[in-house]
Design a protein around this motif. Structure first.
Motif, PDB file in Angstrom:
ATOM      1  N   GLN A 254      47.479 -34.866  -4.056  1.00 16.94           N
ATOM      2  CA  GLN A 254      48.783 -35.524  -3.929  1.00 16.94           C
ATOM      3  C   GLN A 254      48.633 -37.041  -3.827  1.00 16.94           C
ATOM      4  OE1 GLN A 254      50.868 -34.414  -0.370  1.00 16.94           O
ATOM      5  NE2 GLN A 254      52.739 -35.504  -0.916  1.00 16.94           N
ATOM      6  N   VAL A 255      47.723 -37.485  -2.972  1.00 18.82           N
ATOM      7  CA  VAL A 255      47.528 -38.925  -2.785  1.00 18.82           C
ATOM      8  C   VAL A 255      46.920 -39.556  -4.031  1.00 18.82           C
ATOM      9  CG1 VAL A 255      46.307 -40.658  -1.419  1.00 18.82           C
ATOM     10  CG2 VAL A 255      47.337 -38.695  -0.283  1.00 18.82           C
ATOM     11  N   GLU A 257      47.259 -38.622  -7.095  1.00 10.95           N
ATOM     12  CA  GLU A 257      48.291 -38.705  -8.135  1.00 10.95           C
ATOM     13  C   GLU A 257      49.208 -39.900  -7.900  1.00 10.95           C
ATOM     14  OE1 GLU A 257      50.743 -35.359 -10.519  1.00 10.95           O
ATOM     15  OE2 GLU A 257      51.130 -35.420  -8.359  1.00 10.95           O
ATOM     16  N   ARG A 258      49.542 -40.157  -6.650  1.00  7.92           N
ATOM     17  CA  ARG A 258      50.397 -41.307  -6.333  1.00  7.92           C
ATOM     18  C   ARG A 258      49.686 -42.618  -6.645  1.00  7.92           C
ATOM     19  NH1 ARG A 258      52.187 -40.428  -0.286  1.00  7.92           N
ATOM     20  NH2 ARG A 258      53.007 -42.531  -0.611  1.00  7.92           N
ATOM     21  N   ARG A 262      51.129 -45.009  -9.666  1.00 10.67           N
ATOM     22  CA  ARG A 262      51.604 -46.354  -9.331  1.00 10.67           C
ATOM     23  C   ARG A 262      50.778 -47.419 -10.044  1.00 10.67           C
ATOM     24  NH1 ARG A 262      55.057 -47.990  -5.474  1.00 10.67           N
ATOM     25  NH2 ARG A 262      55.068 -50.210  -4.985  1.00 10.67           N
ATOM     26  N   VAL A 336      50.637 -47.717  -1.697  1.00  8.53           N
ATOM     27  CA  VAL A 336      50.501 -46.267  -1.554  1.00  8.53           C
ATOM     28  C   VAL A 336      49.820 -45.932  -0.237  1.00  8.53           C
ATOM     29  CG1 VAL A 336      49.376 -44.217  -2.487  1.00  8.53           C
ATOM     30  CG2 VAL A 336      50.488 -45.829  -4.025  1.00  8.53           C
ATOM     31  N   GLU A 339      52.226 -46.468   2.646  1.00  9.33           N
ATOM     32  CA  GLU A 339      53.284 -45.464   2.726  1.00  9.33           C
ATOM     33  C   GLU A 339      52.758 -44.099   3.141  1.00  9.33           C
ATOM     34  OE1 GLU A 339      54.810 -45.553  -1.190  1.00  9.33           O
ATOM     35  OE2 GLU A 339      56.121 -47.286  -0.860  1.00  9.33           O
ATOM     36  N   ALA A 340      51.469 -43.844   2.850  1.00 12.90           N
ATOM     37  CA  ALA A 340      50.911 -42.502   3.085  1.00 12.90           C
ATOM     38  C   ALA A 340      50.844 -42.167   4.567  1.00 12.90           C
ATOM     39  CB  ALA A 340      49.527 -42.418   2.471  1.00 12.90           C
TER      40      ALA A 340
END
Length: 340
Positions: A254-255, A257-258, A262, A336, A339-340
């Motif tokens: 998930q991380v 991919e972000r 971005r 990212v 925000e994570a």
């Protein structure tokens, strides 16, 4: 009394006060008055001249020392490639120094390097004093950060180490730790990997992963429009699990991919940047990548090779900021990661 390499003026004055049987507060007030600084918020880093006089140093010592320890930057004077620029170079953020190097006193430096004192084999970040005897991987990581990564413009707070640390931290939330890192955590006294302990617990792995992520070929593959998002996310996950000797996890996917998504958006924005607000001609791609990395908070853009990435058709977008504006800005951790 001689300062340490790239010692901050604030730290030096504190040690100078102790050496002369004064309290740091007394000397601080004295220097504040001499230099005409604001009594409410004195910035002693602006009192270099008086610190040099009081310490018996040659004029310009702190300025020369800062120049010797300045970071590699990407600026207009070197075609936006990593270089030591006399006009745009700056020292990295101050960090506490090894207490043994400072004779048992606490001070701060802005010298080349990271969180480990290889001379005394101690972890000294944030005032800590942790024995690293028996963990040679920390010394290897410190040499890599002070050498290879330093020449890429990477320091403790430029964002790349934070990006690697976040990837490892999120991988560790779903994966059972084993091997060398577990032994290390037991010896140091760390129970689990979290935002506060990840740098100490996994410093060698973080530096190793940062070296991979900021390699020209790897970073260019990771954010190129030539490849699919799925392929690039897989490559980022593979880098993490290879360094950590594990397997991928849902949280890591998930991380990752972000981060890739971005970064690709930031690259596309760079391709469309104009020279200025008054014309629609494309900006220099190297400059546009630096500008987009700042605008989108994506540190990997500073490590792309314009030779290796696919150039997209030009569609005029926003204007690139002036060069002097880009030169003044300092690198920030990825959005990212924040925000994570």
């Amino acid at each position: 009394m001689q300062p340490l390499a790239a010692e901050t003026i604030t730290g030096y004055l504190g040690r100078l006060a102790t050496a002369n049987a004064l309290t740091p507060r007394d000397l601080r007030l004295h220097v504040t008055d001499l230099a005409g600084l604001s009594p409410s918020h004195p910035n002693l880093e602006r009192a270099a001249e008086w610190a040099e006089r009081l310490g018996g140093l040659k004029p310009g010592h702190f300025e020369d020392d800062a120049r010797k320890n300045s970071m590699y930057v990407r600026c207009q004077h070197h075609a936006w490639q990593p270089a030591l620029c006399k006009r745009c170079g700056y020292t990295q953020d101050a960090r506490t120094v090894c207490r043994r190097c400072a004779g048992g006193q606490q001070t701060s430096v802005q010298s080349r390097g990271g969180a480990v004192c290889n001379h005394h084999q101690r972890w000294h970040l944030d005032g800590a004093d942790i024995d690293l005897t028996g963990f040679p991987e920390f010394a290897h990581a410190e040499r890599c950060l002070s050498g290879t990564l330093w020449k890429r413009g990477i320091g403790l707070t430029t964002g790349e180490l934070q990006l690697a640390a976040s990837l490892i931290r999120y991988w560790a939330t779903d994966e059972q730790l084993e091997g060398r890192i577990v032994d290390r955590m037991k010896m140091i006294g760390i129970d689990s990997i979290d935002a506060d302990s990840v740098l100490l617990a996994a410093y060698p792995e973080i530096v190793r992963l940062t070296t991979i992520l900021t390699d020209l070929s790897f970073a260019s593959y990771l954010l190129s429009a030539r490849f699919s998002l799925a392929e690039q996310v897989w490559a980022l996950e593979a880098a993490v699990v290879t360094v950590m000797h594990g397997r991928t996890t849902p949280r890591l996917h998930q991380v990752a991919e972000r981060i890739v998504a971005r970064g690709k958006i930031a690259v596309e924005a760079a391709f469309g940047m104009r020279q200025n607000a008054n014309n629609k001609r494309p900006a220099t791609l190297e400059k546009a990548l630096v500008a987009s990395s700042q605008r989108h908070r994506s540190c990997l853009l500073r490590h792309l090779s314009t030779v290796r990435i696919q150039i997209l058709p030009y569609e005029p977008g926003i204007a690139v900021p002036r060069s002097r504006v880009l030169d003044r800005r300092r690198p920030l951790p990825d959005l990212v990661v924040a925000e994570a």
